[in-house]
Design a protein around this motif. Structure first.
Motif, short mmCIF file in Angstrom:
data_model
loop_
_atom_site.label_atom_id
_atom_site.label_comp_id
_atom_site.label_asym_id
_atom_site.label_seq_id
_atom_site.Cartn_x
_atom_site.Cartn_y
_atom_site.Cartn_z
N ARG A 1 -11.99 -7.52 4.90
CA ARG A 1 -11.23 -7.54 3.79
C ARG A 1 -9.67 -7.23 4.04
O ARG A 1 -9.78 -5.94 4.45
N THR A 2 -8.65 -7.70 3.72
CA THR A 2 -7.38 -7.08 3.94
C THR A 2 -6.59 -6.89 2.81
O THR A 2 -6.71 -7.70 1.88
N GLN A 3 -5.64 -5.96 2.54
CA GLN A 3 -4.80 -5.81 1.51
C GLN A 3 -3.28 -5.87 1.71
O GLN A 3 -2.92 -5.30 2.68
N PRO A 4 -2.78 -6.98 1.02
CA PRO A 4 -1.34 -7.26 1.55
C PRO A 4 -0.45 -6.28 1.00
O PRO A 4 -0.59 -5.73 -0.07
N VAL A 5 0.58 -6.19 1.91
CA VAL A 5 1.83 -5.00 1.32
C VAL A 5 3.06 -5.96 1.53
O VAL A 5 3.16 -6.91 2.50
N THR A 6 4.00 -5.64 0.59
CA THR A 6 5.11 -6.47 0.70
C THR A 6 6.33 -5.38 1.33
O THR A 6 6.86 -5.52 2.26
N ASP A 7 6.90 -4.77 0.45
CA ASP A 7 7.96 -4.10 0.75
C ASP A 7 7.82 -2.63 1.36
O ASP A 7 8.69 -2.28 2.31
N ARG A 8 6.61 -1.83 1.23
CA ARG A 8 6.41 -0.75 1.82
C ARG A 8 4.91 -0.37 1.75
O ARG A 8 4.30 -0.59 0.61
N LEU A 9 4.49 0.70 2.36
CA LEU A 9 3.11 1.00 2.27
C LEU A 9 2.99 1.90 1.04
O LEU A 9 4.00 2.72 0.84
N PRO A 10 1.93 1.73 0.26
CA PRO A 10 1.57 2.32 -0.75
C PRO A 10 1.88 3.96 -0.78
O PRO A 10 1.47 4.54 0.11
N ASP A 11 2.59 4.54 -1.59
CA ASP A 11 2.94 5.96 -1.72
C ASP A 11 3.47 6.57 -0.43
O ASP A 11 3.17 7.71 -0.37
N THR A 12 4.07 5.69 0.38
CA THR A 12 4.89 6.36 1.34
C THR A 12 6.44 5.82 1.32
O THR A 12 6.74 5.01 0.50
N PHE B 1 7.57 4.63 4.05
CA PHE B 1 7.44 3.51 5.23
C PHE B 1 7.94 2.18 4.61
O PHE B 1 6.88 1.56 3.87
N GLU B 2 9.07 1.47 5.12
CA GLU B 2 9.34 0.09 4.60
C GLU B 2 8.89 -0.66 5.59
O GLU B 2 8.63 -0.46 6.81
N VAL B 3 8.40 -1.95 4.95
CA VAL B 3 7.91 -2.81 5.82
C VAL B 3 9.15 -4.04 6.39
O VAL B 3 9.84 -4.73 5.50
N VAL B 4 9.18 -3.94 7.48
CA VAL B 4 10.50 -4.62 8.12
C VAL B 4 9.97 -5.81 8.83
O VAL B 4 9.19 -5.77 9.78
N ARG B 5 10.47 -6.99 8.40
CA ARG B 5 9.79 -8.48 9.09
C ARG B 5 10.76 -8.47 10.27
O ARG B 5 11.74 -8.80 10.41
N THR B 6 9.97 -8.28 11.40
CA THR B 6 10.85 -8.40 12.85
C THR B 6 10.77 -9.73 13.76
O THR B 6 11.78 -10.28 14.26
N VAL B 7 9.59 -10.66 13.36
CA VAL B 7 9.60 -11.76 14.02
C VAL B 7 8.90 -12.75 13.02
O VAL B 7 7.99 -12.51 12.39
N ASP B 8 9.60 -13.80 13.13
CA ASP B 8 8.98 -14.99 12.20
C ASP B 8 9.04 -16.29 12.88
O ASP B 8 10.06 -17.07 12.65
N PHE C 1 9.47 1.49 8.86
CA PHE C 1 10.37 2.53 9.06
C PHE C 1 10.48 3.27 7.95
O PHE C 1 10.82 2.78 6.75
N ASP C 2 10.68 4.65 8.08
CA ASP C 2 10.83 5.67 6.99
C ASP C 2 12.09 6.42 7.09
O ASP C 2 12.16 7.51 6.40
N GLY C 3 12.91 5.87 7.96
CA GLY C 3 14.05 6.67 8.05
C GLY C 3 14.19 7.47 9.56
O GLY C 3 15.30 8.01 9.99
N GLU C 4 13.22 7.74 9.80
CA GLU C 4 12.86 8.63 11.11
C GLU C 4 12.16 8.02 12.21
O GLU C 4 12.53 8.05 13.32
N THR C 5 11.08 7.53 11.64
CA THR C 5 10.05 7.01 12.66
C THR C 5 9.87 5.63 12.56
O THR C 5 9.76 5.23 11.40
N LEU C 6 10.32 4.64 13.62
CA LEU C 6 10.10 3.23 13.71
C LEU C 6 8.69 2.89 14.49
O LEU C 6 8.48 3.35 15.52
N VAL C 7 7.71 2.36 13.89
CA VAL C 7 6.57 1.88 14.22
C VAL C 7 6.64 0.39 14.64
O VAL C 7 6.75 -0.47 13.57
N VAL C 8 6.56 -0.10 15.84
CA VAL C 8 6.82 -1.69 15.96
C VAL C 8 5.31 -2.12 16.75
O VAL C 8 4.55 -1.21 17.63
N GLY C 9 5.10 -3.49 16.62
CA GLY C 9 4.22 -3.92 17.39
C GLY C 9 4.28 -4.41 18.53
O GLY C 9 4.25 -3.82 19.78
#
Length: 220
Positions: free
Chosen positions: A105-116, A118-125, A135-143
């Motif tokens: 089971r998965t939980q969808p997220v749209t704009d940002r991770l809950p209570d963080t 970290f913004e969700v940035v769509r990189t590939v479509d 991305f939280d302004g300091e740390t960028l986590v990429v797939g």
């Protein structure tokens, strides 16, 4: 050197340690260099991103707090998310436009991770390829959009655009000014990350032919 190892690793290589997180490569011997990360928030929540499981890895990120959730950033990075989430009894969070194809089971997220922050940035479509970054302004986590494994980079690049994206690098990453970049393949960029990212994006198309040749050589 195998392209991709199988099974749960009996050990791991620690990478990318900083004040609010750490990373690991479960199978250091594999060419793909699949990297995983745990990032923490100020309130002690830990988010485990794109995990490849390994014996003892829970101890690596336990020092940062309790696991709040597991995050899968792209459709090919289901990896061992289900096993890690089940072990910690937490949800698997997935960008709403990503189908990780995992039996859990998965939980969808749209704009940002809950209570963080970290913004969700769509990189590939692309058809068959949906991916996000955090991305939280300091740390960028990429797939997979950028990486540091040998088949991502060429020349003096410290991080490189995925070979299949070099002709059209992800615009969503333009203008971001991270202090560090944590990638899904290879060790992260822990200093001068903004300049490394700008260099990768600006020259991705121009350096594409050499990057493709280097990628083939590294896989062979």
């Amino acid at each position: 050197m195998p392209m991709k190892a199988t099974g749960t690793a009996t050990g791991y290589a620690e990478i990318d340690r900083f004040d609010d997180g750490v990373g690991w490569i479960a199978h250091p011997e594999e060419a793909m260099q699949r990297a995983s990360h745990a990032v923490a928030t100020d309130d002690g929540d830990v988010w485990v991103v794109d995990p490849v499981d390994a014996e003892g890895v829970d101890d690596l990120f336990a020092e940062f707090g309790d696991v709040r959730g597991v995050v899968v950033l792209m459709d090919r990075h289901g990896r061992d998310a289900a096993a890690v989430a089940q072990r910690h009894d937490v949800p698997i969070y997935v960008p709403s436009f990503v189908d990780p194809g995992i039996d859990a089971r998965t939980q969808p997220v749209t704009d940002r991770l809950p209570d963080t922050d970290f913004e969700v940035v769509r990189t590939v479509d692309w058809p068959g390829w949906d991916e996000a970054a955090l991305f939280d302004g300091e740390t960028l986590v990429v797939g997979d959009a950028v990486g540091t494994a040998s088949y991502f980079t060429t020349g003096d690049e410290r991080v490189g655009v995925h070979p299949m994206l070099r002709v059209k690098p992800p615009k969503a990453l333009e203008g971001l000014r991270p202090e560090r970049i944590l990638v899904g393949h290879g060790e992260g960029v822990m200093r001068d990350a903004t300049s490394a990212l700008e260099h990768a994006l600006d020259g991705a198309r121009r350096r594409a032919p050499k990057a493709w040749l280097d990628a083939v050589r590294s896989m062979v």
